[in-house]
Each structure stands twice: as structure tokens, then as C-alpha cells.
Design an enzyme around this catalytic site. Sequence first.
Site, PDB file in Angstrom:
ATOM      1  N   GLY A  92       0.832  -1.193   0.000  1.00  0.00           N
ATOM      2  CA  GLY A  92       0.000   0.000   0.000  1.00  0.00           C
ATOM      3  C   GLY A  92       0.867   1.243   0.000  1.00  0.00           C
ATOM      4  O   GLY A  92       1.544   1.537  -0.968  1.00  0.00           O
ATOM      5  N   SER A  93       0.816   1.981   1.098  1.00  0.00           N
ATOM      6  CA  SER A  93       1.547   3.243   1.247  1.00  0.00           C
ATOM      7  C   SER A  93       1.195   4.217   0.127  1.00  0.00           C
ATOM      8  O   SER A  93       2.060   4.777  -0.535  1.00  0.00           O
ATOM      9  CB  SER A  93       3.062   3.000   1.317  1.00  0.00           C
ATOM     10  OG  SER A  93       3.371   2.257   2.468  1.00  0.00           O
ATOM     11  N   HIS A  94      -0.106   4.401  -0.053  1.00  0.00           N
ATOM     12  CA  HIS A  94      -0.614   5.352  -1.045  1.00  0.00           C
ATOM     13  C   HIS A  94      -2.078   5.665  -0.738  1.00  0.00           C
ATOM     14  O   HIS A  94      -2.677   5.053   0.147  1.00  0.00           O
ATOM     15  CB  HIS A  94      -0.476   4.803  -2.467  1.00  0.00           C
ATOM     16  CG  HIS A  94      -1.281   3.572  -2.730  1.00  0.00           C
ATOM     17  ND1 HIS A  94      -0.761   2.303  -2.590  1.00  0.00           N
ATOM     18  CD2 HIS A  94      -2.564   3.410  -3.118  1.00  0.00           C
ATOM     19  CE1 HIS A  94      -1.688   1.420  -2.889  1.00  0.00           C
ATOM     20  NE2 HIS A  94      -2.806   2.065  -3.205  1.00  0.00           N
ATOM     21  N   ALA A  95      -2.626   6.613  -1.471  1.00  0.00           N
ATOM     22  CA  ALA A  95      -4.047   6.952  -1.418  1.00  0.00           C
ATOM     23  C   ALA A  95      -4.529   7.097  -2.852  1.00  0.00           C
ATOM     24  O   ALA A  95      -3.726   7.233  -3.776  1.00  0.00           O
ATOM     25  CB  ALA A  95      -4.270   8.249  -0.649  1.00  0.00           C
ATOM     26  N   ARG A 113      -3.501   4.367   2.871  1.00  0.00           N
ATOM     27  CA  ARG A 113      -3.566   3.024   3.402  1.00  0.00           C
ATOM     28  C   ARG A 113      -2.210   2.360   3.411  1.00  0.00           C
ATOM     29  O   ARG A 113      -1.407   2.531   2.494  1.00  0.00           O
ATOM     30  CB  ARG A 113      -4.573   2.167   2.645  1.00  0.00           C
ATOM     31  CG  ARG A 113      -4.174   1.570   1.303  1.00  0.00           C
ATOM     32  CD  ARG A 113      -4.302   2.457   0.080  1.00  0.00           C
ATOM     33  NE  ARG A 113      -5.400   3.372   0.053  1.00  0.00           N
ATOM     34  CZ  ARG A 113      -6.584   3.112  -0.449  1.00  0.00           C
ATOM     35  NH1 ARG A 113      -6.815   1.966  -1.031  1.00  0.00           N
ATOM     36  NH2 ARG A 113      -7.521   4.024  -0.422  1.00  0.00           N
TER      37      ARG A 113
END
Length: 146
Positions: A49-52, A97
Site C-alpha cells: 500500500g503506502s498510497h491513497a 492506506r
Amino acid sequence: MGLEQVKLVELPKISDSRGSLTFIENKHIPFEVRRVYYLYDIGAGEKRGSHAHKNLQQLIIAASGSFDVVLDDGKNRQTFHLNRSHCGLYLPRLLWRDLENFSAGSFCLVLASEPYDENDYFRNYDEFIEHVNGKKGEPAREYTFS
């Protein structure tokens, strides 16, 4: 947009002596499914993840095993532990997230509202925060999509 729109979605579960079956139809989730992908073979200690997303909505399911979904709306942070294959976590747009704490053999199934589009991503947390909290005192922009 915010964490108040996140919800656990219990999906139909049919069980008998042979095992269980769960199915998903568009009526079970608040968007039309336009893409499906899955994560697997995730090593111990890895994070995904580590993005929106600017527009994309998702339903995330721990189809096997378990993992945590850490969500951040720019003001609040909440962690959801997914470990039931007949429950999905609905994520509206504009939530950062991180998926972490994967158990061995985890299989993460994701249903998405849109085809892949790199332009839909915030991959830098500071840019995401600036967007959702507004720039230089201005209110955050609201988007309407149909």
C-alpha cells in the site's frame, strides 16, 4: 471523505459439511467492480500500500490468513485487522492506506471501482496531506464524479 465512511461489509457465506462458499455481487458493495487484483507471497515484515487514491474505491478481503489495514484520512488514523474471508473492508477515496502484519500464507483480494490509472494515486504522504487538508489555509477541494 474520511474514516467515518469506512465499513466492514459482511458477504454471503454458505456453509455445509464440505466447507464454505462466499460470493460477491455488485449489490453487496457500494460501487461497480471494474478491476480485481490480489496480493500473495508477502514476506514477513513487508508492508504494502503506502498510497491513497483520488477517485478509486476498494473492497479489501483477507481471503486467506490475516493482515492489518492502517487507514489515515489526514486527521485520524485507524487500524482494521482482517482475518475473515467472508468480510471485506470498504475504502472510499482519499484514504491513505498501509497493509502490514501479514500472516504466513496470506492472500489479499481487492475489488476496485476503476481500472488501473497511475494518475489516480497519491504516492507521497505529504502531498496527500496537503490535498486533503487544503493548501495555505484554503479548504480541501471536493470532487464530484459520476
